[in-house]
Design an enzyme around this catalytic site. Structure first.
Site, mmCIF file in Angstrom:
data_model
loop_
_atom_site.group_PDB
_atom_site.id
_atom_site.type_symbol
_atom_site.label_atom_id
_atom_site.label_comp_id
_atom_site.label_asym_id
_atom_site.label_seq_id
_atom_site.Cartn_x
_atom_site.Cartn_y
_atom_site.Cartn_z
ATOM 1 N N ASP A 103 3.228 36.120 12.871
ATOM 2 C CA ASP A 103 3.364 34.449 12.666
ATOM 3 C C ASP A 103 3.880 34.197 11.364
ATOM 4 O O ASP A 103 3.479 34.753 10.154
ATOM 5 C CB ASP A 103 2.028 33.777 12.789
ATOM 6 N N TYR A 301 6.997 27.103 16.934
ATOM 7 C CA TYR A 301 5.782 27.674 16.020
ATOM 8 C C TYR A 301 4.797 26.597 15.911
ATOM 9 O O TYR A 301 5.123 25.463 15.343
ATOM 10 C CB TYR A 301 6.277 28.281 14.626
#
Length: 695
Positions: A103, A301
């Site tokens: 991430d 995201y």
């Protein structure tokens, strides 16, 4: 071969599909060019104190402070098999390059680098940086890979945060636990957050409502009220008697035009606040739902702190809006302007939260209800943020008696143009009256009336009205997130350019709240967040150095500056170490002045008359010979202290919503005690079943 390391298996599978990797190995996917594997969260963590020296296994004042000269790591036992899969892949002879695809944030960078460093790998690393898992976004990110060294400051900030949390958590927890003879969990961010909750609870409980008075005049067609409020009824009454039945002159009539720009796009914290207010989801639930949507390629995201997009995304935003209109018939189609949400300077790592084009091809009806709701919120907010201004006007009439200089006013507002609120209303399930109030920002003190400046109204009666100050409200997830976001910065306002200090980050705040719940320092009562007796006691014994939101907010700002390369991680760590040393020097002695209740008393046992205590999993009688017990987890819901108190004093709780049957169906019911002091469900008349039955 190029090794690509993602954070989760689902993300790895998505990346592998884009790269055309279809062959499966043991916990990796590959083709003739790429190997794609994953981390399963933190495979490597900071060592425990006793790994530095066995003496630290004992909690003693003389063993504090614990400050490692050189930080060491350990392999997470629960996921060690995956660590060794990655280790073998890192060191594989034909792997010449590695792509970090965890991430795109502090935590993701640390997750990858901890493993890379632990393995001792020296191979070159590129960084995949994307805010979306759509195929087009992943392809674009692979075309724009950068050296991972360009993200060194991101790693430094993440590593500094981890070390700071370790130092404060380990040392302060041991220090105050030894000092008071009971385990007290103290955290760098957790404890200041708890302090805010305890402080708010004290203000609510200690609030004493105070009366204040206004003078009202009745002009037949409308009413007006004195500009001044009076603390003394005598002073208000004196004015009322002075102007009663006197002539009032209209001294001014003005029309104020108001235009309200749309709210910005969602960042994570803003979404969590609204999801809590609208649907009652906790901050952690919202993050979990959003993460799932991200992994399904339906949302961008999750852990972003930006409310804007960049100018190169203008066409994408326009296309997305059209897609939203095509998918969600419920959203009214109104003119939009994407320039309202573009600000390159306000986008650092990730742009604002958005739905993706995947919504046009995905069967949204197959989504769990909560995920559908969150995605719908993102879609609505995109149209809202690019929508037209909401406009209204306020008519203000000012009047004065010929017996006094006091000004009396009448205000009434009128909706002129719904603008963005027309779109926003579709996500808010409100009654007709609530929606009317939503569109009317200033509650009218009278109905519309036409008067002219200079007009005189004869013999107007006056009277005194009594009002009361309102108590502050207990925190909810929504209001606590707001407080955490702006802690330490009293000058911050939503639309300003003032830098947010705050406790934690968008990525960590939900976890901080849930950790406090898990450790039983706070509890939820419906949407309210309340401190437990244990939490109140903790805050009552730790010094301001530990519980100050302002100090922690300054530290959080320092971490932001480290991430941007504007501050030194070493200087930050020196401050943390100095703070820890000061605490140990100041509080390394036993304090017997505090008396702690190990288990909170919640009431009197209806069966034997002794105390009912709040244990980790139940509310049970302290008498070991008595079998009275009420379990905390009731069909998927946690039973709060407030409800148990009602059960013990009134024999019945309020109706609990969202309980789950054994078949997974949702139902609402109250809980009562029967003649054997056992708990039973009681259904309302509107429930499918009207009988009560044993839990």
């Amino acid at each position: 071969m190029i090794l690509v390391v993602a954070e989760k298996p689902s993300v790895a599978a998505t990346i592998a599909t884009v790269l055309g990797a279809t062959q499966k190995g043991v916990n990796y996917i590959y083709n003739d060019k790429y190997i794609v594997s994953w981390c399963l969260g933190h495979l490597v963590t900071l060592d425990d104190p006793d790994m530095y020296d066995k003496k630290y296994a004992e909690w003693k004042f003389e063993n504090l402070p614990i400050i490692p000269n050189k930080w060491s790591f350990t392999i997470n036992k629960t996921t060690k098999s995956q660590f060794y899969v990655l280790k073998n892949l890192f060191l594989k002879n034909d792997v010449t390059e590695i792509v970090c695809a965890t991430d795109a944030g502090r935590e993701g960078e640390c997750i990858f680098r901890y493993v890379y460093n632990m393995v001792g790998c020296k191979k070159p690393v590129k960084r995949l940086w994307t805010s979306s898992l759509e195929s087009s976004a992943i392809k674009k990110a692979f075309a724009e890979l950068k050296d991972d060294a360009e993200y060194d400051t991101l790693y430094q900030a993440g590593f500094a945060r981890a070390k700071a949390d370790w130092l404060v958590g380990i040392n302060a927890t041991r220090l105050f636990s030894i000092r008071y003879g009971i385990t007290l969990n103290v955290g760098r961010v957790q404890t200041p957050t708890l302090a805010m909750i305890v402080d708010r609870n004290n203000k609510v409980k200690n609030f004493v409502k105070e009366p204040f008075y206004k003078v009202d005049i009745d002009c037949e067609d409308f009413k007006a009220v004195s500009v001044e409020e009076f603390k003394s009824e005598y002073e208000a009454d004196k004015l009322a008697k002075c102007v009663d039945k006197s002539d009032f002159t209209v001294v001014d009539v003005t029309e104020q035009q108001k235009s309200v720009a749309p709210p910005k796009l969602y960042d994570l914290t803003a979404l969590q606040r609204d999801a809590n207010s609208i649907y009652g989801y906790t901050a952690q639930q919202t993050l979990d739902y959003l993460q799932s949507l991200y992994e399904k390629r339906l949302a961008t995201y999750p852990r972003t702190d930006s409310n804007y997009i960049t100018d190169d995304m203008a066409d994408t935003a326009k296309s997305l809006i059209e897609s939203v209109y095509g998918v969600y018939e419920k959203i009214p189609q109104t003119p939009t302007d994407v320039t309202k949400v573009i600000n390159n300077a306000k986008v650092s790592d990730h742009h604002a939260l958005l739905p993706t084009e995947q919504i046009t091809s995905y069967d949204l009806s197959s989504l769990p209800t909560a995920e559908y709701n969150i995605l719908f919120m993102l879609a609505v907010r995109l149209c809202v943020a690019t929508g037209e201004n909401y406009e209204y006007c306020i008519d203000v009439i000012k009047m004065k008696s010929d017996k006094s200089e006091m000004i009396f006013t009448n205000k009434v507002s009128f909706l002129e143009f719904c603008g963005w609120k027309e779109i926003d209303a579709c996500v808010r399930s409100k009654s007709k009256s609530e929606l009317e109030e939503y569109f009317n920002p200033n509650k009218a003190e009278s109905q519309f009336v036409t008067v002219k400046k200079g007009q005189v109204l004869k013999k107007v009666p006056a009277s005194v009205s009594e009002h009361f100050t309102s108590p502050p409200k207990q925190y909810t997830d929504a209001t606590l997130l707001s407080a955490m976001e702006t802690a330490g910065n009293t000058d911050y306002v939503e639309d300003s350019n003032v830098e947010k200090k705050g406790l934690g980050t968008p990525a960590t705040r939900a976890g901080i709240i849930e950790n406090l719940v898990k450790r039983q320092y706070i509890q939820r009562d419906g949407r309210k967040i309340l401190p437990t007796e244990k939490g109140i006691q903790l805050i009552g014994c730790v010094p301001d150095d530990v519980k100050s939101p302002k100090m922690t907010a300054v530290w959080e700002t320092a971490l932001q500056h480290i991430e941007k390369g504007a501050a030194s991680a070493d200087e930050f760590m020196n401050q943390i170490e100095d703070s820890v040393k000061y605490l140990v020097d100041t509080y390394s002695e036993v304090d017997n002045s505090k008396h702690f209740t190990r288990w909170e008393t919640v009431g009197i046992c209806p069966k034997c008359g002794q105390k009912v205590l709040s244990y980790p999993k139940s509310y049970s009688c302290e008498n070991k010979e008595c079998d009275f017990v009420v379990w905390k987890n009731v069909r998927g819901k946690n039973l709060s202290v407030t409800q148990v108190v009602k059960l013990l004093t009134k024999g019945k709780t309020d109706t609990l919503k969202g309980l789950k049957s054994k078949l997974g169906e949702s139902f609402d019911a109250a809980i009562k005690l029967n003649s054997d002091f056992k708990t039973e469900f009681v259904f309302s008349n509107s429930s499918k079943s009207k009988k009560s039955y044993r839990k």
